[in-house]
Design an enzyme around this catalytic site. Structure first.
Site, PDB file in Angstrom:
ATOM      1  N   HIS A  75      17.689  -4.519  19.126  1.00  0.00           N
ATOM      2  CA  HIS A  75      17.612  -3.085  18.830  1.00  0.00           C
ATOM      3  C   HIS A  75      18.825  -2.292  19.261  1.00  0.00           C
ATOM      4  O   HIS A  75      18.892  -1.087  19.016  1.00  0.00           O
ATOM      5  CB  HIS A  75      16.385  -2.467  19.506  1.00  0.00           C
ATOM      6  N   LYS A 130      14.782  13.746  19.123  1.00  0.00           N
ATOM      7  CA  LYS A 130      14.951  12.330  19.459  1.00  0.00           C
ATOM      8  C   LYS A 130      15.122  12.259  20.969  1.00  0.00           C
ATOM      9  O   LYS A 130      15.273  13.291  21.614  1.00  0.00           O
ATOM     10  CB  LYS A 130      16.182  11.745  18.746  1.00  0.00           C
ATOM     11  N   ARG A 131      15.100  11.060  21.537  1.00  0.00           N
ATOM     12  CA  ARG A 131      15.339  10.984  22.969  1.00  0.00           C
ATOM     13  C   ARG A 131      16.689  11.593  23.313  1.00  0.00           C
ATOM     14  O   ARG A 131      17.613  11.587  22.504  1.00  0.00           O
ATOM     15  CB  ARG A 131      15.255   9.525  23.456  1.00  0.00           C
ATOM     16  N   LYS A 169      23.598   9.966  21.532  1.00  0.00           N
ATOM     17  CA  LYS A 169      23.002  10.708  20.411  1.00  0.00           C
ATOM     18  C   LYS A 169      23.657  12.083  20.239  1.00  0.00           C
ATOM     19  O   LYS A 169      23.460  12.755  19.230  1.00  0.00           O
ATOM     20  CB  LYS A 169      21.488  10.847  20.600  1.00  0.00           C
ATOM     21  N   THR A 227      15.274   6.075  13.008  1.00  0.00           N
ATOM     22  CA  THR A 227      14.166   6.165  12.045  1.00  0.00           C
ATOM     23  C   THR A 227      13.792   7.625  11.816  1.00  0.00           C
ATOM     24  O   THR A 227      13.216   7.953  10.783  1.00  0.00           O
ATOM     25  CB  THR A 227      12.928   5.394  12.533  1.00  0.00           C
ATOM     26  N   LYS A 233      12.402   9.866   8.361  1.00  0.00           N
ATOM     27  CA  LYS A 233      11.259  10.783   8.294  1.00  0.00           C
ATOM     28  C   LYS A 233      11.696  12.135   7.728  1.00  0.00           C
ATOM     29  O   LYS A 233      10.977  12.736   6.923  1.00  0.00           O
ATOM     30  CB  LYS A 233      10.643  10.968   9.689  1.00  0.00           C
TER      31      LYS A 233
HETATM   32  C1  PLP Z   1      10.708   8.589  14.970  1.00  0.00           C
HETATM   33  C2  PLP Z   1      10.549   8.992  16.393  1.00  0.00           C
HETATM   34  C3  PLP Z   1      11.564   8.697  17.309  1.00  0.00           C
HETATM   35  C4  PLP Z   1      12.863   8.030  16.912  1.00  0.00           C
HETATM   36  O1  PLP Z   1      13.795   9.031  16.502  1.00  0.00           O
HETATM   37  P1  PLP Z   1      15.340   8.691  16.308  1.00  0.00           P
HETATM   38  O2  PLP Z   1      15.890   9.957  15.749  1.00  0.00           O
HETATM   39  O3  PLP Z   1      15.423   7.560  15.335  1.00  0.00           O
HETATM   40  O4  PLP Z   1      15.883   8.359  17.651  1.00  0.00           O
HETATM   41  C5  PLP Z   1      11.393   9.101  18.628  1.00  0.00           C
HETATM   42  N1  PLP Z   1      10.273   9.739  19.027  1.00  0.00           N
HETATM   43  C6  PLP Z   1       9.285  10.048  18.162  1.00  0.00           C
HETATM   44  C7  PLP Z   1       8.088  10.782  18.662  1.00  0.00           C
HETATM   45  C8  PLP Z   1       9.385   9.678  16.816  1.00  0.00           C
HETATM   46  O5  PLP Z   1       8.385   9.970  15.976  1.00  0.00           O
END
Ligand code: PLP
Length: 801
Positions: free
Chosen positions: A346, A534-535, A540, A642, A646
């Protein structure tokens, strides 16, 4: 069960009275939630049993997905939707004067994960069941999931999460299937005829009790299982300090480690990993033995997937079972093990690569350590034959070297498949990070670009857009998401565009309402909703986003001719509690938010919001309401992402670097439907290898950068001068490892493109629709079908009812 809303209503009322001994009028939302949850569980129980019986009868190959995280979120709404009874229930409840949404909100998020990796596991379970594939999840039943985040004076405060406080309607405890897991102690061996027999003795034994949760496929009869293990004291183990033993045992499944892409190196974490792996392998083997007896063909009927290196001890654990319990020879056991196990990488971030010091590993898991040692010796011997004399290469590739066990090396050597999670990531693995292994095992390496389940991220999160899509292209896309591409032909249809625009506006108002409830900040539904959720992590680059906002503030202050379309910047992010720098960025976002929102002039065009406690249920409100998706990681650092998918699926346009799956999104939609900027991955990697970046040059030569960096420490913020000094230092003194200043100008320019593009709403919405049309490829159904065909070799089951 019930087949219409009248039946539903009467069953619901009856069940509520039976469960709580009160009338509907006296019941709370939580009572109603538990009642409905129990009804759903009863509703699916016969399909759950039939799925298990079908699998037993067909004796078909099963896949087991081992993951230290499953970020499930809430389950009631999704389960109703997948069962196809959401509407009946909704209407029935409406007639009783209650909203399904309110009942859903009584459910706690199952937050057993940090971020992308855990959410991927949850999306995969949904796709497996929806594709009728025999695939099950195995994880840990953490008593406390990822911490709850509060923001106090702009700082993150962590509170223990309590999802089990009011019970969990979805789980079934299976004490009869409990197994025992051994730690510590020592290994005895005796010679028997021509081989050694090993025994792990004087071990501390704990009990792993499974809690099974149903995983319900979308409008199918398949109900798979997510098995979560709970750590409990063993009735067979006699401890001299009973209280200490109980405390230490329960600690194993007490907390999820809150680190995202970071290795903690703590002994309790290794205990958790072996606890997951050993209980899961024993349970898989027990059920296999019941059906087949001998384990000689185990790999033909079982595939075990390890989600990152956390469950990689599955390799030596399966070897232990085959050698010590089954009495197999090494070579046969090794063949079965490698043919059974597959591994997903990952990340290439070095701080995330798991390495366990031998002095921790060996005493905790003495038999497993011996097996890893043997695997390492045999592997090094093979390397010596292939590369005689090249001891440096062998030292680099060894599984155990310099007194640490390298989990990624064990994963590659002990599996038959190693995959990255986006094309660029898989290429970086082959050409750089894992180059030496690629030379030895080229056939193991492959790519499986991540996906997301459209059933949660479109059908559930955005029912309005779902209906619109079905109105335009019919409903077949729901079972075959790639058919979303048919929207493309309609992208220029004015009535579709108008309807899309109404829905987007509606979803923005819903989010605005939520933001107001949470923070008291009023945001304007006509402004551009520009979102980074995101985290929180340096790579990032939330910092790049913030510095751009500071630049906009400065420009608006000093230049009265400068105008932009009103913009609302929304952030959501949890920082690992021990990640000092990430917490500083949260504080900075909140300080910028105060500065901007409290300025009477500026706040007419800019707003900045930090939404507290970002998690799956909040994410479901955020994605449908977004106009601009921020995917701005330093190129080469985000393995896939991911969140990007979305947003795209909900018709947001991406501003992003050419990193992870952003590249494949760009290839699908065309570069004209995305805002790209910044260094490319090879440029970043080239800087890392050869040097040549000097962040102070950018500071000195770009006045915009100089101003915002100075503002971190010159009293611009009411905080003391040293509050943000660590951030300024990271940019200037530490030469800006993540190229924030290097990409600043390019980002500002790209944001200007965003502003201009938004002014032409017709074209903007066309682009949004093109994004949605291409998002079908990023459904996890496509991803899972690839895993099923190319890695696991599994076929759909015919559930017989
Ligand atoms: C999809 C998702 C992530 C991952 O987000 P990235 O932008 O790909 O880092 C993290 N937390 C939650 C709650 C998510 O639904």
């Amino acid at each position: 069960m019930f087949s219409n809303k009248e039946e539903f209503k009467s069953m619901f009322l009856q069940k509520l009275e039976m469960m709580y001994g009160k009338t509907f009028n006296d019941s709370t939302k939580r009572d109603q939630y538990h009642t409905l949850g129990n009804m759903v569980r009863e509703y699916i129980s016969s399909n759950w049993i039939s799925t298990n019986e079908s699998n037993r009868a067909e004796n078909n190959k099963q896949v087991y997905y081992l993951s230290i995280e499953f970020l499930l979120g809430r389950l009631l709404g999704q389960n109703l939707l997948n069962l196809g009874i959401r509407e009946v229930v909704e209407e029935g409840l409406n007639e009783l004067g209650i909203e399904l949404r309110q009942i859903e909100e009584a459910e706690s998020d199952a937050g057993l994960g940090n971020g992308g990796l855990g959410r991927l596991a949850a999306c995969f379970l949904d796709s497996l069941a929806s594709l009728n594939l025999p695939g099950h999840g195995l994880g840990i039943r953490y008593k406390h999931g990822l911490f709850d985040q509060k923001i106090v004076d702009g700082y993150q405060v962590e509170l223990p999460e309590q999802w089990l406080r009011h019970g969990n309607v979805w789980e079934v405890r299976k004490p009869d299937q409990a197994v025992e897991v051994s730690f510590w102690g020592k290994v005895e061996f005796l010679q028997k005829e021509n081989h050694y027999v090993f025994r792990h003795v004087d071990a501390e034994v704990i009990t792993a009790v499974p809690y099974d949760m149903p995983v319900i496929g979308y409008k199918t009869k398949t109900v798979n299982t997510l098995r979560l293990w709970n750590a409990e004291p063993s009735p067979h183990y006699h401890s001299y300090d009973v209280l200490k033993y109980k405390r230490e045992t329960e600690a194993v499944s007490e907390f999820l480690y809150p680190d995202d892409t970071h290795d903690e190196g703590k002994i309790l974490r290794l205990k958790q990993q072996y606890f997951l792996v050993s209980s899961s392998l024993q349970s898989i083997v027990n059920s296999y033995r019941k059906r087949n007896g001998s384990l000689a063909d185990f790999h033909k009927r079982v595939a075990i997937h390890v989600n990152d290196t956390h469950p990689v001890l599955a390799i030596p654990e399966l070897m232990r079972i085959l050698l010590d319990e089954e009495g197999m020879g090494w070579d046969e056991a090794w063949e079965i093990t490698t043919q059974t196990i597959s591994y997903t990488n990952h990340t290439t971030l070095s701080e995330a690569l798991e390495k366990w010091p031998v002095h921790i590993f060996k005493p905790l898991l003495p038999r497993i350590y011996l097996i890893v040692e043997e695997i390492n010796e045999r592997f090094c011997r093979e390397l010596w034959e292939k590369y005689p004399g090249d001891w440096q290469r062998i030292e680099h590739m060894a599984i155990i070297a310099h007194d640490v066990v390298k989990m990624a090396h064990l994963a590659i050597v002990g599996s038959h498949s190693v995959n990255g999670v986006a094309k660029i990531h898989s290429e970086i693995l082959k050409q750089r990070e894992m180059k030496l292994y690629f030379e030895v095992f080229p056939q193991k390496f492959n790519n499986k670009t991540n996906g997301i389940t459209h059933r949660r991220w479109l059908l559930k999160a955005n029912p309005e857009l779902t209906s619109l899509v079905s109105e335009v292209i019919g409903i077949e896309w729901i079972k075959k998401p790639e058919q979303l591409i048919e929207l493309k032909r309609q992208a220029y249809d004015p009535s579709l565009k108008e309807k899309f625009s109404v829905i987007k506006k509606h979803r923005k108002e819903i989010l605005a309402q939520k933001v107001f409830e949470q923070s008291g900040i009023k945001i304007d539904g006509d402004s551009i909703f520009d979102v980074q959720v995101k985290r929180l992590h340096a790579y990032k680059r939330q910092l790049l986003n913030v510095l751009h906002i500071m630049y906009l503030y400065n420009r608006l202050k000093e230049d009265s001719t400068f105008t932009i379309h009103p913009r609302t910047f929304i952030f959501g992010a949890k920082a690992s509690p021990g990640y000092y720098y990430a917490k500083k960025i949260i504080k900075l976002i909140n300080s910028v938010a105060d500065k901007v929102n409290q300025d009477p002039q500026i706040s007419k065009v800019l707003k900045v919001v930090f939404v507290e406690n970002y998690r799956v249920s909040l994410a479901e409100l955020i994605f449908p309401a977004t106009d601009v998706s921020e995917q701005i990681s330093t190129a080469s650092k985000e393995a896939s992402g991911t969140g990007n998918m979305k947003f795209m699926m909900n018709g947001a346009l991406t501003i992003g670097t050419l990193d992870g799956a952003n590249i494949e999104i760009m290839e699908a939609i065309g570069i004209e439907n995305m805002f790209t900027f910044g260094l490319k991955a090879d440029e970043v990697l080239n800087y890392y290898e050869n040097g040549g970046y000097n962040s102070t040059e950018y500071y000195h030569h770009d006045g915009r950068i100089r101003t915002v960096v100075n503002q971190l420490t010159n009293g611009f913020f009411p905080e003391t001068a040293d509050e943000f000094e660590p951030i300024a230092d990271s940019l200037i003194v530490q030469n800006d490892q993540y190229f924030v200043l290097r990409d600043f100008a390019s980002y500002v320019e790209s944001q200007e493109h965003v502003n201009r593009a938004y002014l032409d709403q017709t074209k903007w919405i066309e682009k949004a629709i093109i994004n949605i049309a291409h998002s079908g490829y990023f459904s996890s159904d496509r991803t899972i079908q690839e895993y099923a065909d190319q890695i696991w070799g599994i076929e759909p089951i015919g559930v017989k009812i």
